[in-house]
Design a protein around this motif. Sequence first.
Motif, PDB file in Angstrom:
ATOM      1  N   TRP A   1      40.468  36.500  35.449  1.00 40.06           N
ATOM      2  CA  TRP A   1      40.162  34.707  35.555  1.00 40.06           C
ATOM      3  C   TRP A   1      40.911  34.093  34.482  1.00 40.06           C
ATOM      4  O   TRP A   1      40.581  33.146  34.438  1.00 40.06           O
ATOM      5  CB  TRP A   1      38.738  34.528  35.914  1.00 40.06           C
ATOM      6  N   ASP A   2      41.748  35.052  33.774  1.00 48.23           N
ATOM      7  CA  ASP A   2      42.552  35.105  32.717  1.00 48.23           C
ATOM      8  C   ASP A   2      43.062  33.223  33.463  1.00 48.23           C
ATOM      9  O   ASP A   2      43.674  32.351  32.659  1.00 48.23           O
ATOM     10  CB  ASP A   2      43.045  35.726  32.391  1.00 48.23           C
ATOM     11  N   GLY A   3      43.970  33.268  34.405  1.00 52.09           N
ATOM     12  CA  GLY A   3      45.011  32.644  34.922  1.00 52.09           C
ATOM     13  C   GLY A   3      44.293  31.047  35.164  1.00 52.09           C
ATOM     14  O   GLY A   3      44.248  30.179  35.208  1.00 52.09           O
ATOM     15  N   TYR A   4      42.951  31.483  35.614  1.00 54.15           N
ATOM     16  CA  TYR A   4      41.790  30.430  36.382  1.00 54.15           C
ATOM     17  C   TYR A   4      41.522  29.572  35.350  1.00 54.15           C
ATOM     18  O   TYR A   4      41.776  27.920  34.678  1.00 54.15           O
ATOM     19  CB  TYR A   4      40.487  30.421  36.497  1.00 54.15           C
ATOM     20  N   LEU A   5      41.514  30.197  34.123  1.00 51.50           N
ATOM     21  CA  LEU A   5      41.165  29.602  32.422  1.00 51.50           C
ATOM     22  C   LEU A   5      41.690  28.634  31.935  1.00 51.50           C
ATOM     23  O   LEU A   5      42.084  27.521  31.700  1.00 51.50           O
ATOM     24  CB  LEU A   5      40.831  30.767  31.677  1.00 51.50           C
ATOM     25  N   LYS A   6      43.713  29.312  32.194  1.00 50.57           N
ATOM     26  CA  LYS A   6      44.255  28.499  32.165  1.00 50.57           C
ATOM     27  C   LYS A   6      45.229  27.293  32.511  1.00 50.57           C
ATOM     28  O   LYS A   6      44.977  25.731  31.995  1.00 50.57           O
ATOM     29  CB  LYS A   6      45.860  29.359  31.968  1.00 50.57           C
TER      30      LYS A   6
ATOM     31  N   LYS B   1      38.545  37.277  45.335  1.00 50.13           N
ATOM     32  CA  LYS B   1      39.559  38.330  45.194  1.00 50.13           C
ATOM     33  C   LYS B   1      39.287  38.768  43.938  1.00 50.13           C
ATOM     34  O   LYS B   1      39.081  38.589  43.069  1.00 50.13           O
ATOM     35  CB  LYS B   1      40.725  37.338  44.453  1.00 50.13           C
ATOM     36  N   LEU B   2      39.495  40.107  44.288  1.00 52.80           N
ATOM     37  CA  LEU B   2      38.900  40.836  43.483  1.00 52.80           C
ATOM     38  C   LEU B   2      40.321  42.029  43.215  1.00 52.80           C
ATOM     39  O   LEU B   2      40.610  42.210  44.282  1.00 52.80           O
ATOM     40  CB  LEU B   2      37.963  41.833  43.579  1.00 52.80           C
ATOM     41  N   PRO B   3      40.345  41.997  41.680  1.00 55.37           N
ATOM     42  CA  PRO B   3      41.572  42.803  41.479  1.00 55.37           C
ATOM     43  C   PRO B   3      41.660  43.904  42.329  1.00 55.37           C
ATOM     44  O   PRO B   3      41.178  44.643  42.630  1.00 55.37           O
ATOM     45  CB  PRO B   3      41.176  42.950  39.606  1.00 55.37           C
ATOM     46  N   HIS B   4      42.158  44.311  42.848  1.00 55.01           N
ATOM     47  CA  HIS B   4      43.338  45.677  43.117  1.00 55.01           C
ATOM     48  C   HIS B   4      42.092  46.299  44.426  1.00 55.01           C
ATOM     49  O   HIS B   4      42.193  45.652  45.104  1.00 55.01           O
ATOM     50  CB  HIS B   4      43.487  46.512  42.304  1.00 55.01           C
ATOM     51  N   ARG B   5      40.559  46.484  43.598  1.00 55.60           N
ATOM     52  CA  ARG B   5      39.926  47.233  44.564  1.00 55.60           C
ATOM     53  C   ARG B   5      39.554  46.335  45.561  1.00 55.60           C
ATOM     54  O   ARG B   5      38.413  46.542  46.243  1.00 55.60           O
ATOM     55  CB  ARG B   5      39.152  48.056  43.579  1.00 55.60           C
ATOM     56  N   ALA B   6      39.239  45.216  45.106  1.00 57.23           N
ATOM     57  CA  ALA B   6      38.710  44.223  45.969  1.00 57.23           C
ATOM     58  C   ALA B   6      39.042  42.621  45.803  1.00 57.23           C
ATOM     59  O   ALA B   6      38.470  42.157  46.913  1.00 57.23           O
ATOM     60  CB  ALA B   6      37.195  44.789  45.428  1.00 57.23           C
ATOM     61  N   VAL B   7      39.712  42.404  44.750  1.00 58.79           N
ATOM     62  CA  VAL B   7      39.728  40.693  45.086  1.00 58.79           C
ATOM     63  C   VAL B   7      39.253  40.247  43.586  1.00 58.79           C
ATOM     64  O   VAL B   7      37.767  40.552  44.416  1.00 58.79           O
ATOM     65  CB  VAL B   7      40.198  39.727  46.297  1.00 58.79           C
ATOM     66  N   THR B   8      39.034  39.758  42.991  1.00 57.27           N
ATOM     67  CA  THR B   8      38.274  39.305  41.220  1.00 57.27           C
ATOM     68  C   THR B   8      37.102  38.277  42.180  1.00 57.27           C
ATOM     69  O   THR B   8      37.573  37.396  42.895  1.00 57.27           O
ATOM     70  CB  THR B   8      39.032  38.014  40.882  1.00 57.27           C
TER      71      THR B   8
END
Length: 209
Positions: free
Chosen positions: A143-148, A5-12
């Motif tokens: 990936w900040d949400g993954y870190l949390k 998944k990349l942000p907008h352009r592709a999903v992180t």
Amino acid sequence: MSRFKLPHRAVTFLAATAMVATTAGIAFASTAPASEPDRTARASAPSGTVTSSLKGWGRMDYPDAGQDIQVTVDAHATFKGVGWSKPDKAWGTFRVYHRMPATNGEPEMVNWGDFKVDCLTSGGPTATVTGRIMRTGGNTGAWDGYLKRHIRMGISFYVGAGKDSGPSRIGLSGGTEEGEPLLSKCMAPAADYKVIKGGYDLTDKAQAG
């Protein structure tokens, strides 16, 4: 790449698909390379045990040629014997780094994560590493949400040893989404992406000492 998944352009990137190597130190974007393995743990391995290790850096082939995905790893494990598939102890770090070039007036996007190894398994020219994310960086916050949530990700490796063995390959898991169970230790998808630059050094269950 699964769950990329990349942000907008592709999903992180692979929603965790390849972003933990070293963004600066080992050909990444910025930050120090993986820490040295725990020498004390290695030195105190009980006699009769065997050890495995996987080290190196590689740039991964990816369908979108403009994107740069790198994986750096320094993983180690001890086993009760050659016949044991899961380790007694595993330690080390890995990093996945993902860069997308600037396009359509949008700036270059960089995302990386550092992981603490909790499993290394090996067999012949193959290995699997898993770990929990412990640090993120770049300019996307992808990936900040993954870190949390201390997400676990997995990487599989096929380490080619010569011209007849074919290219080395990497497989990257995605990070599970909120509400989904964590990826299990030692699990990762097939190593399906070619390593196009760099390489890895795999030692499979050698006698400790």
